[in-house]
Scaffold this motif. Structure first.
Motif, PDB file in Angstrom:
ATOM      1  N   ASP A  86      18.233  65.773  36.227  1.00  0.00           N
ATOM      2  CA  ASP A  86      17.700  67.029  36.773  1.00  0.00           C
ATOM      3  C   ASP A  86      16.239  67.238  36.397  1.00  0.00           C
ATOM      4  O   ASP A  86      15.428  67.648  37.233  1.00  0.00           O
ATOM      5  CB  ASP A  86      18.536  68.219  36.292  1.00  0.00           C
ATOM      6  CG  ASP A  86      19.882  68.286  37.014  1.00  0.00           C
ATOM      7  OD1 ASP A  86      20.078  67.499  37.955  1.00  0.00           O
ATOM      8  OD2 ASP A  86      20.731  69.112  36.634  1.00  0.00           O
ATOM      9  N   ALA A  87      15.914  66.919  35.137  1.00  0.00           N
ATOM     10  CA  ALA A  87      14.519  67.103  34.697  1.00  0.00           C
ATOM     11  C   ALA A  87      13.610  66.172  35.492  1.00  0.00           C
ATOM     12  O   ALA A  87      12.527  66.568  35.955  1.00  0.00           O
ATOM     13  CB  ALA A  87      14.400  66.831  33.207  1.00  0.00           C
TER      14      ALA A  87
ATOM     15  N   ALA B 290      13.377  67.319  39.182  1.00  0.00           N
ATOM     16  CA  ALA B 290      12.626  68.577  39.301  1.00  0.00           C
ATOM     17  C   ALA B 290      11.123  68.316  39.327  1.00  0.00           C
ATOM     18  O   ALA B 290      10.343  69.127  39.851  1.00  0.00           O
ATOM     19  CB  ALA B 290      12.987  69.508  38.149  1.00  0.00           C
TER      20      ALA B 290
ATOM     21  N   ALA C  13      15.345  68.819  45.345  1.00  0.00           N
ATOM     22  CA  ALA C  13      16.064  69.845  44.576  1.00  0.00           C
ATOM     23  C   ALA C  13      17.495  69.395  44.347  1.00  0.00           C
ATOM     24  O   ALA C  13      18.241  69.167  45.296  1.00  0.00           O
ATOM     25  CB  ALA C  13      16.044  71.171  45.333  1.00  0.00           C
ATOM     26  N   SER C  14      17.862  69.233  43.070  1.00  0.00           N
ATOM     27  CA  SER C  14      19.226  68.820  42.736  1.00  0.00           C
ATOM     28  C   SER C  14      20.045  70.067  42.435  1.00  0.00           C
ATOM     29  O   SER C  14      19.627  70.916  41.650  1.00  0.00           O
ATOM     30  CB  SER C  14      19.181  67.905  41.496  1.00  0.00           C
ATOM     31  OG  SER C  14      20.435  67.304  41.298  1.00  0.00           O
TER      32      SER C  14
END
Ligand SMILES: Cc1ncc(COP(=O)(O)O)c(C=O)c1O
Length: 390
Positions: A304-305, A308, A314-315
């Motif tokens: 995710d990091a 992002a 966009a997860s």
């Protein structure tokens, strides 16, 4: 329990690694297999020992006496999910796609509508269509990157010819763990439209910190007369090749209808799956799952990091499952373009979102159940494949 160990799965008839080239054009040597939902980890030692005992004995006859197997399932549901299951409610099927097909056959007739909350696990629609039933897609609401229900819209779509709803709980893809209120609303929807509710809870053990899964059977006990629950050891313990799953039905009438189909098709269990599932649903298995979930949580954070940091990607925030659902809409690219970048430039095989139904077109699904070094590598490759957007 060394989830960091890189295990070469190529050349082992692994669907994930040996089919990625024919299906996605991504070669396994330099590519990353992040599609079909199995894990690149060994299962708990208890499962390995059960198999070794079988091969040491060396006789592979018909399986008999399923008491320990059924007790192991009941123990797991009670200990891990607070659900008291009677052994006589349990059917053993050859996986939950098979279970889905049996439900479609048992509880609907050709031409009937089967409701799906889409985007959702693609095999549901495939099985429904192959059986000559109609897929009725009720779109999930994408509320700022989180799926929600849109029951009023779904109510308006019902025509009276729908017979069944297949719920995915936790949800694949998107990773939602439905709240008690949402489960109540889904149960009421099924009641209002007189639908058999098949609750596929195959991902119920893979719930990440911060969320709590509720079994539909305990969230809405009043719908027991229309409820079928499907669970499996295979997703939880990475033994999908064993092709074994549980279909659990408390209601006697539904059970008789399901049993009639099982008997008509001559379905009986595979001894390898029975031994593996019994060994998995154990205290040793439970400790392994706890460690697994902590590891998957770390992978989710790394992924995710990294994602992002790529503008336009966009997860969805995963509450459960190891299947990251990434929206590429913000890139402004058509699916063919972002897919080409992911497959050809980044060398990653990920599931195409359109296969999950309406609303999935701008997404790709990435399987994060792999050693963390690979997740970090995937993130770097995605960042460089979309570097021009920085
Ligand atoms: C929701 C759901 N149901 C069923 C399956 C497959 O089940 P099986 O391998 O037991 O047929 C999957 C696999 O990813 C899944 O995500």
């Amino acid at each position: 329990m060394n989830f960091d160990e890189i295990i070469d799965r190529t050349g082992t008839h692994s669907s994930k690694w040996d089919m990625m080239e024919p299906l996605y054009g991504v070669g396994p040597k330099d590519g990353l297999a992040m599609w079909v939902a199995d894990m690149d980890f060994r299962p708990p030692q208890s499962v390995q020992r059960a198999l070794e005992a079988m091969t040491a004995h060396g006789i592979y006859g018909y399986f008999g006496d399923d008491r320990a197997y059924l007790e192991a399932i009941c123990w797991w549901m009670r200990e891990r999910h607070g659900w008291q299951v009677d052994p006589k409610w349990i059917f053993t099927v050859h996986g939950l796609v098979n279970g889905t097909g049996l439900c479609v056959e048992a509880f609907t007739a050709p031409g009937d509508g089967v409701v799906l909350m889409t985007p959702v696990y693609h095999a549901f629609a495939r099985v429904i269509k192959a059986a000559g039933r109609r897929v009725v897609e009720c779109p999930l609401a994408n509320e700022d990157g989180r799926y929600g229900l849109d029951i009023a819209a779904w109510d308006a779509m019902m025509t009276g010819s729908e017979r069944m709803l297949i719920l995915c709980s936790p949800h694949n893809p998107g990773g939602r763990v439905w709240t008690a209120g949402e489960l109540r609303a889904i149960a009421d929807f099924a009641k209002r439209h007189d639908l058999v509710l098949v609750s596929d809870e195959i991902h119920h053990d893979l719930v990440l910190p911060g969320a709590r899964h509720r079994v539909m059977a305990t969230a809405a006990p009043d719908i027991a007369d229309r409820l079928v629950t499907m669970t499996a050891s295979t997703k939880t313990f990475n033994i999908a090749g064993a092709h074994i799953g549980n279909v659990i039905i408390a209601d006697e009438t539904l059970r008789a209808r399901f049993a009639a189909k099982v008997n008509a098709l001559g379905i009986s269990p595979n001894s390898f799956g029975m031994h593996m599932a019994t060994a998995a649903y154990s205290p040793e298995g439970a400790a392994w799952v706890d460690a697994l979930v902590a590891y998957l949580d770390g992978n989710r954070q790394v992924f995710d990091a990294g994602v992002a940091a790529v503008p336009g990607l966009a997860s969805m925030a995963l509450e459960a499952t190891y299947l990251a659902w990434v929206d590429f809409a913000g890139t402004g690219m058509a699916p063919a373009e972002f897919i080409a970048r992911v497959e050809k430039d980044a060398g990653i095989a990920a599931n195409h979102g359109a296969t999950f139904g309406k609303g999935g077109e701008s997404f790709l699904r990435f399987n994060l159940a792999t050693p963390r070094a690979r997740v970090a590598e995937a993130v770097e490759r995605l960042q460089s494949a979309f570097a021009d957007l920085q």
